[in-house]
Motif scaffolding. Sequence first.
Motif, PDB file in Angstrom:
ATOM      1  N   GLU A  84     -64.095 -38.363 -93.443  1.00  0.00           N
ATOM      2  CA  GLU A  84     -63.935 -36.751 -93.350  1.00  0.00           C
ATOM      3  C   GLU A  84     -65.280 -36.080 -93.332  1.00  0.00           C
ATOM      4  O   GLU A  84     -65.779 -35.445 -92.542  1.00  0.00           O
ATOM      5  N   ARG A  85     -66.145 -36.751 -94.079  1.00  0.00           N
ATOM      6  CA  ARG A  85     -67.645 -36.055 -94.090  1.00  0.00           C
ATOM      7  C   ARG A  85     -68.370 -36.397 -92.576  1.00  0.00           C
ATOM      8  O   ARG A  85     -68.882 -35.486 -92.202  1.00  0.00           O
ATOM      9  N   ALA A  86     -68.239 -37.565 -92.043  1.00  0.00           N
ATOM     10  CA  ALA A  86     -68.815 -37.748 -90.802  1.00  0.00           C
ATOM     11  C   ALA A  86     -68.216 -36.815 -89.982  1.00  0.00           C
ATOM     12  O   ALA A  86     -69.004 -36.107 -88.798  1.00  0.00           O
ATOM     13  N   THR A  87     -66.795 -36.488 -89.920  1.00  0.00           N
ATOM     14  CA  THR A  87     -66.337 -35.664 -89.004  1.00  0.00           C
ATOM     15  C   THR A  87     -66.562 -34.144 -89.321  1.00  0.00           C
ATOM     16  O   THR A  87     -66.801 -33.404 -88.031  1.00  0.00           O
ATOM     17  N   GLN A  88     -66.704 -33.681 -90.418  1.00  0.00           N
ATOM     18  CA  GLN A  88     -67.110 -32.318 -90.713  1.00  0.00           C
ATOM     19  C   GLN A  88     -68.509 -32.126 -90.437  1.00  0.00           C
ATOM     20  O   GLN A  88     -68.620 -31.067 -89.719  1.00  0.00           O
ATOM     21  N   VAL A  89     -69.439 -32.855 -90.602  1.00  0.00           N
ATOM     22  CA  VAL A  89     -70.764 -32.902 -90.214  1.00  0.00           C
ATOM     23  C   VAL A  89     -70.978 -32.496 -88.723  1.00  0.00           C
ATOM     24  O   VAL A  89     -71.676 -31.780 -88.114  1.00  0.00           O
ATOM     25  N   ILE A  90     -70.171 -33.672 -87.819  1.00  0.00           N
ATOM     26  CA  ILE A  90     -70.377 -33.482 -86.662  1.00  0.00           C
ATOM     27  C   ILE A  90     -69.687 -32.106 -85.856  1.00  0.00           C
ATOM     28  O   ILE A  90     -70.180 -31.271 -85.109  1.00  0.00           O
ATOM     29  N   GLY A  91     -68.737 -31.680 -86.645  1.00  0.00           N
ATOM     30  CA  GLY A  91     -67.890 -30.226 -86.255  1.00  0.00           C
ATOM     31  C   GLY A  91     -68.960 -29.184 -86.730  1.00  0.00           C
ATOM     32  O   GLY A  91     -68.863 -28.260 -86.093  1.00  0.00           O
ATOM     33  N   ILE A  92     -69.645 -29.229 -87.752  1.00  0.00           N
ATOM     34  CA  ILE A  92     -70.620 -28.107 -87.958  1.00  0.00           C
ATOM     35  C   ILE A  92     -71.740 -28.063 -87.026  1.00  0.00           C
ATOM     36  O   ILE A  92     -72.206 -27.182 -86.709  1.00  0.00           O
ATOM     37  N   ILE A  93     -72.113 -29.265 -86.860  1.00  0.00           N
ATOM     38  CA  ILE A  93     -73.251 -29.551 -85.772  1.00  0.00           C
ATOM     39  C   ILE A  93     -72.839 -28.760 -84.300  1.00  0.00           C
ATOM     40  O   ILE A  93     -73.599 -28.045 -84.002  1.00  0.00           O
ATOM     41  N   HIS A  94     -71.590 -29.252 -84.032  1.00  0.00           N
ATOM     42  CA  HIS A  94     -71.036 -28.647 -82.786  1.00  0.00           C
ATOM     43  C   HIS A  94     -70.762 -27.031 -82.916  1.00  0.00           C
ATOM     44  O   HIS A  94     -71.490 -26.429 -81.886  1.00  0.00           O
ATOM     45  N   SER A  95     -70.293 -26.470 -83.860  1.00  0.00           N
ATOM     46  CA  SER A  95     -70.374 -25.185 -83.894  1.00  0.00           C
ATOM     47  C   SER A  95     -71.678 -24.287 -84.046  1.00  0.00           C
ATOM     48  O   SER A  95     -71.685 -23.557 -83.010  1.00  0.00           O
ATOM     49  N   LYS A  96     -72.484 -24.981 -84.803  1.00  0.00           N
ATOM     50  CA  LYS A  96     -73.728 -24.251 -84.770  1.00  0.00           C
ATOM     51  C   LYS A  96     -74.558 -24.259 -83.566  1.00  0.00           C
ATOM     52  O   LYS A  96     -75.387 -23.528 -82.902  1.00  0.00           O
ATOM     53  N   TYR A  97     -74.251 -25.362 -82.754  1.00  0.00           N
ATOM     54  CA  TYR A  97     -75.132 -25.539 -81.530  1.00  0.00           C
ATOM     55  C   TYR A  97     -74.441 -24.884 -80.454  1.00  0.00           C
ATOM     56  O   TYR A  97     -75.275 -24.182 -79.765  1.00  0.00           O
ATOM     57  N   ILE A  98     -73.057 -24.208 -80.275  1.00  0.00           N
ATOM     58  CA  ILE A  98     -72.661 -23.586 -79.674  1.00  0.00           C
ATOM     59  C   ILE A  98     -73.075 -22.025 -79.916  1.00  0.00           C
ATOM     60  O   ILE A  98     -73.746 -21.209 -79.062  1.00  0.00           O
ATOM     61  N   ASP A  99     -73.495 -21.658 -81.301  1.00  0.00           N
ATOM     62  CA  ASP A  99     -74.136 -20.402 -81.481  1.00  0.00           C
ATOM     63  C   ASP A  99     -75.428 -20.211 -81.059  1.00  0.00           C
ATOM     64  O   ASP A  99     -75.775 -19.401 -80.476  1.00  0.00           O
ATOM     65  N   ILE A 100     -76.104 -21.544 -81.111  1.00  0.00           N
ATOM     66  CA  ILE A 100     -77.470 -21.708 -80.652  1.00  0.00           C
ATOM     67  C   ILE A 100     -77.655 -21.375 -78.979  1.00  0.00           C
ATOM     68  O   ILE A 100     -78.455 -20.792 -78.519  1.00  0.00           O
ATOM     69  N   GLN A 101     -76.888 -22.028 -78.544  1.00  0.00           N
ATOM     70  CA  GLN A 101     -76.868 -21.908 -76.943  1.00  0.00           C
ATOM     71  C   GLN A 101     -76.572 -20.085 -76.426  1.00  0.00           C
ATOM     72  O   GLN A 101     -77.241 -20.043 -75.533  1.00  0.00           O
ATOM     73  N   ALA A 102     -75.821 -19.649 -77.299  1.00  0.00           N
ATOM     74  CA  ALA A 102     -75.492 -18.242 -77.236  1.00  0.00           C
ATOM     75  C   ALA A 102     -76.721 -17.492 -77.336  1.00  0.00           C
ATOM     76  O   ALA A 102     -77.144 -16.482 -76.590  1.00  0.00           O
TER      77      ALA A 102
END
Length: 317
Positions: free
Chosen positions: A168-186
């Motif tokens: 779960e930790r690996a999955t959540q960390v990847i999910g958090i990175i993905h979410s913030k990466y989309i914010d950064i792209q915006a």
Amino acid sequence: MLARVANNLFWMGRYIERSEHIARYLRVNYFSSLDAPHELSQSRQFVLKSLMFMVGAPNTSNKDLDEADVLYNIGLNPDKEYSIINCIKMARENANSARDIISTELYEAINKFYHFVLNYSPDFLVKKGLYEFTSNVMEFAAITKAKIRTTLLFDEVFSVIKLGVNMERATQVIGIIHSKYIDIQAIELKRSEGFMVSPALEWSTLLRCVESYDMMKRYERGVANSYNTLEFLILNPKCPRSVVNSLSEISRHIDALSHEKKPSKHSTAFLVNKLYAEYQYKYTEEIEVDFRTFIETILESLFMISKKMEKEFFYID
């Protein structure tokens, strides 16, 4: 240990870890946006949509979100599968099913965690209780994981729970990175249009969402950017929440459960160790050049390993 009981322990660990990451992402993103240096990061819709994306809620990009609804849904709405209250409820139900093989101290910690969330006022949460609620969820999760580490024998029960926690930790960390990466792209898009905005805050926020900001600064001795943040959270074995560190822990506990001297190529141990070896020798430029493909690939790999793990260790044909 029965396969059914092992499955309950595995998911107990996953739900405890999930609740902690959701609570931290909720707290860090909400409150960091209040002091953001530009309008986009301060925007309520920008923040709320980031929160909903991270928890896996249905796409809401085409409509405005209500702040009170979002906070309630993520925190205390029992009808939302992704809510914190549902995570703790499921963790407790799984603990109940394995009550006779876990310690009294661990069970009591989970039970206190559940009753805290169950009795928390939704009205207070959405009006002024967000910081208190999320801080307590994170603290209860930390206490629960400490009870796992300090009150259980380091045997199969411990290894199964730790498999769940680290998957779960690996999955959540990847999910958090993905979410913030989309914010950064915006933000980068606005910057390309001539707006005076910088993504620096979002990289720092990303590190704080994974409790790694201070240690990254100490390790890198520089300002957070795309390269050092991704390297630290994905590939650095010294970071306790990095993806490669979680893979290392998964590999260790799979080896403890596996009875094969040399894992077959279709076994869980083989798949885990293959992925771990790949990430030991991956470099950050590979990730940055096609980030979307990287996210899809790592999430698919983790999903396949989880399903294979459940079939091999937790299901009875």
